[in-house]
Design a protein around this motif. Sequence first.
Motif, PDB file in Angstrom:
ATOM      1  N   ASN A 115       0.422  -3.258   2.939  1.00  0.00           N
ATOM      2  CA  ASN A 115       1.742  -2.670   2.712  1.00  0.00           C
ATOM      3  C   ASN A 115       2.851  -3.650   3.060  1.00  0.00           C
ATOM      4  N   ARG A 116       2.669  -4.421   4.111  1.00  0.00           N
ATOM      5  CA  ARG A 116       3.688  -5.409   4.490  1.00  0.00           C
ATOM      6  C   ARG A 116       3.814  -6.497   3.428  1.00  0.00           C
ATOM      7  N   ALA A 117       2.740  -6.713   2.678  1.00  0.00           N
ATOM      8  CA  ALA A 117       2.770  -7.719   1.609  1.00  0.00           C
ATOM      9  C   ALA A 117       3.446  -7.205   0.342  1.00  0.00           C
ATOM     10  N   GLY A 118       3.803  -5.922   0.330  1.00  0.00           N
ATOM     11  CA  GLY A 118       4.458  -5.352  -0.839  1.00  0.00           C
ATOM     12  C   GLY A 118       3.459  -4.781  -1.804  1.00  0.00           C
ATOM     13  N   LEU A 119       2.866  -3.659  -1.450  1.00  0.00           N
ATOM     14  CA  LEU A 119       1.772  -3.076  -2.224  1.00  0.00           C
ATOM     15  C   LEU A 119       2.319  -2.165  -3.318  1.00  0.00           C
ATOM     16  N   SER A 120       2.355  -2.656  -4.558  1.00  0.00           N
ATOM     17  CA  SER A 120       2.781  -1.856  -5.701  1.00  0.00           C
ATOM     18  C   SER A 120       1.652  -0.912  -6.103  1.00  0.00           C
ATOM     19  N   LEU A 121       1.917  -0.043  -7.083  1.00  0.00           N
ATOM     20  CA  LEU A 121       0.865   0.840  -7.578  1.00  0.00           C
ATOM     21  C   LEU A 121      -0.283   0.019  -8.144  1.00  0.00           C
ATOM     22  N   ALA A 122       0.029  -1.010  -8.931  1.00  0.00           N
ATOM     23  CA  ALA A 122      -1.027  -1.860  -9.475  1.00  0.00           C
ATOM     24  C   ALA A 122      -1.786  -2.548  -8.346  1.00  0.00           C
ATOM     25  N   GLY A 123      -1.062  -3.022  -7.333  1.00  0.00           N
ATOM     26  CA  GLY A 123      -1.703  -3.676  -6.201  1.00  0.00           C
ATOM     27  C   GLY A 123      -2.657  -2.755  -5.468  1.00  0.00           C
ATOM     28  N   GLN A 124      -2.266  -1.489  -5.305  1.00  0.00           N
ATOM     29  CA  GLN A 124      -3.156  -0.509  -4.671  1.00  0.00           C
ATOM     30  C   GLN A 124      -4.444  -0.362  -5.466  1.00  0.00           C
ATOM     31  N   ILE A 125      -4.322  -0.303  -6.783  1.00  0.00           N
ATOM     32  CA  ILE A 125      -5.496  -0.148  -7.638  1.00  0.00           C
ATOM     33  C   ILE A 125      -6.373  -1.391  -7.557  1.00  0.00           C
ATOM     34  N   TYR A 126      -5.742  -2.572  -7.519  1.00  0.00           N
ATOM     35  CA  TYR A 126      -6.519  -3.806  -7.388  1.00  0.00           C
ATOM     36  C   TYR A 126      -7.297  -3.817  -6.075  1.00  0.00           C
ATOM     37  N   ALA A 127      -6.628  -3.432  -4.987  1.00  0.00           N
ATOM     38  CA  ALA A 127      -7.303  -3.387  -3.691  1.00  0.00           C
ATOM     39  C   ALA A 127      -8.467  -2.401  -3.727  1.00  0.00           C
ATOM     40  N   GLN A 128      -8.272  -1.287  -4.413  1.00  0.00           N
ATOM     41  CA  GLN A 128      -9.362  -0.321  -4.585  1.00  0.00           C
ATOM     42  C   GLN A 128     -10.531  -0.936  -5.342  1.00  0.00           C
ATOM     43  N   MET A 129     -10.224  -1.633  -6.414  1.00  0.00           N
ATOM     44  CA  MET A 129     -11.286  -2.217  -7.236  1.00  0.00           C
ATOM     45  C   MET A 129     -12.087  -3.272  -6.481  1.00  0.00           C
ATOM     46  N   ASP A 131       1.072  -9.096  -7.403  1.00  0.00           N
ATOM     47  CA  ASP A 131      -0.157  -8.298  -7.446  1.00  0.00           C
ATOM     48  C   ASP A 131      -1.394  -9.189  -7.407  1.00  0.00           C
ATOM     49  N   PHE A 132      -1.297 -10.376  -7.992  1.00  0.00           N
ATOM     50  CA  PHE A 132      -2.389 -11.343  -7.878  1.00  0.00           C
ATOM     51  C   PHE A 132      -2.605 -11.707  -6.411  1.00  0.00           C
ATOM     52  N   GLU A 133      -1.513 -11.906  -5.682  1.00  0.00           N
ATOM     53  CA  GLU A 133      -1.613 -12.255  -4.267  1.00  0.00           C
ATOM     54  C   GLU A 133      -2.207 -11.113  -3.454  1.00  0.00           C
ATOM     55  N   VAL A 134      -2.011  -9.873  -3.906  1.00  0.00           N
ATOM     56  CA  VAL A 134      -2.645  -8.734  -3.236  1.00  0.00           C
ATOM     57  C   VAL A 134      -4.165  -8.828  -3.349  1.00  0.00           C
ATOM     58  N   MET A 135      -4.658  -9.252  -4.509  1.00  0.00           N
ATOM     59  CA  MET A 135      -6.103  -9.436  -4.651  1.00  0.00           C
ATOM     60  C   MET A 135      -6.605 -10.474  -3.651  1.00  0.00           C
ATOM     61  N   GLU A 136      -5.909 -11.593  -3.565  1.00  0.00           N
ATOM     62  CA  GLU A 136      -6.313 -12.648  -2.630  1.00  0.00           C
ATOM     63  C   GLU A 136      -6.271 -12.149  -1.180  1.00  0.00           C
ATOM     64  N   LEU A 137      -5.218 -11.413  -0.835  1.00  0.00           N
ATOM     65  CA  LEU A 137      -5.075 -10.904   0.525  1.00  0.00           C
ATOM     66  C   LEU A 137      -6.174  -9.891   0.840  1.00  0.00           C
ATOM     67  N   THR A 138      -6.496  -9.041  -0.106  1.00  0.00           N
ATOM     68  CA  THR A 138      -7.566  -8.055   0.102  1.00  0.00           C
ATOM     69  C   THR A 138      -8.880  -8.743   0.421  1.00  0.00           C
ATOM     70  N   VAL A 139      -9.193  -9.779  -0.331  1.00  0.00           N
ATOM     71  CA  VAL A 139     -10.429 -10.537  -0.084  1.00  0.00           C
ATOM     72  C   VAL A 139     -10.422 -11.143   1.311  1.00  0.00           C
ATOM     73  N   ARG A 140      -9.289 -11.738   1.697  1.00  0.00           N
ATOM     74  CA  ARG A 140      -9.208 -12.363   3.022  1.00  0.00           C
ATOM     75  C   ARG A 140      -9.340 -11.334   4.136  1.00  0.00           C
ATOM     76  N   LEU A 141      -8.689 -10.192   3.965  1.00  0.00           N
ATOM     77  CA  LEU A 141      -8.740  -9.155   4.992  1.00  0.00           C
ATOM     78  C   LEU A 141     -10.144  -8.576   5.144  1.00  0.00           C
ATOM     79  N   MET A 142     -10.864  -8.479   4.048  1.00  0.00           N
ATOM     80  CA  MET A 142     -12.191  -7.870   4.083  1.00  0.00           C
ATOM     81  C   MET A 142     -13.280  -8.833   4.547  1.00  0.00           C
ATOM     82  N   ALA A 143     -13.097 -10.139   4.264  1.00  0.00           N
ATOM     83  CA  ALA A 143     -14.219 -11.056   4.518  1.00  0.00           C
ATOM     84  C   ALA A 143     -13.808 -12.428   5.031  1.00  0.00           C
ATOM     85  N   GLY A 144     -12.551 -12.756   5.035  1.00  0.00           N
ATOM     86  CA  GLY A 144     -12.116 -14.063   5.516  1.00  0.00           C
ATOM     87  C   GLY A 144     -11.922 -15.081   4.406  1.00  0.00           C
TER      88      GLY A 144
END
Length: 258
Positions: free
Chosen positions: A104-118, A219-232
Amino acid sequence: MERILPLERGINLRELGGYETEDGRHVRWHKLMRSGHLGELSEADEETLRIAGLRQVVDLREEAETIVVPDRSMRGVHAHHMSVYPFTNQLPQNVGLARIARLNRAGLSLAGQIYAQMLTDPHAIGVWQRLFAVLLKNRRAHQAVLFHCTAGKDRTGVAAFLILNALGVKRPAILQDYMLTNLTFSSLSPSELNGLLVPGQDAALANELNKQPMVSEQDFEVMELTVRLMAGDFMTYLTNIVGITPRQVERLRELYLE
């Protein structure tokens, strides 16, 4: 080689060949394609794709979408249906409260939320496992797998993010591939689009990529951040969460890189 295929009625359909990896190799042409749905292709389009090596299609849409707009049935092409939706859990269950606060601090748009879900939902993860299994069986030269959703934007964008990262493609190329959706939905012709995708056109390309609001770098950066948060890092994510082994990654690169 042309990244944007000269089709009469293709939707966001393009080659993934030619992208450079961190170790100096390149993705083979006629092995990977991405697109929107294939329901409007003409006979001429089918022939163009056949010549380009298309042999397998992975449809990431829900069943209801495939009923409303079924893909064109193409001779000699094997179809796989593996819907990314519906998700098993809500996003907080998949990532945890601490991680969702970071997102959320990174600016989670609706598309970003869906990407993080995926990238975190058990059902979606199962789809990515099946997609990689299809890719690993595509062993013959000049035979391509095409993966798609409806517009070739979100579900397809996440799939391309996973595949290109697994192949070790350089980040700028992965980002460019994601952002190319903005170009393909512009009024430019395939020849004009391909003219922007050559060395020396960086400024013009960047200008065109940001004209359309279809996808965003945030939103691309949200994908990268999700990966880092989940696994490093991505490879740990691929192994520990998606379940793709280092040996499978090595084999994938043998098949898709040159």
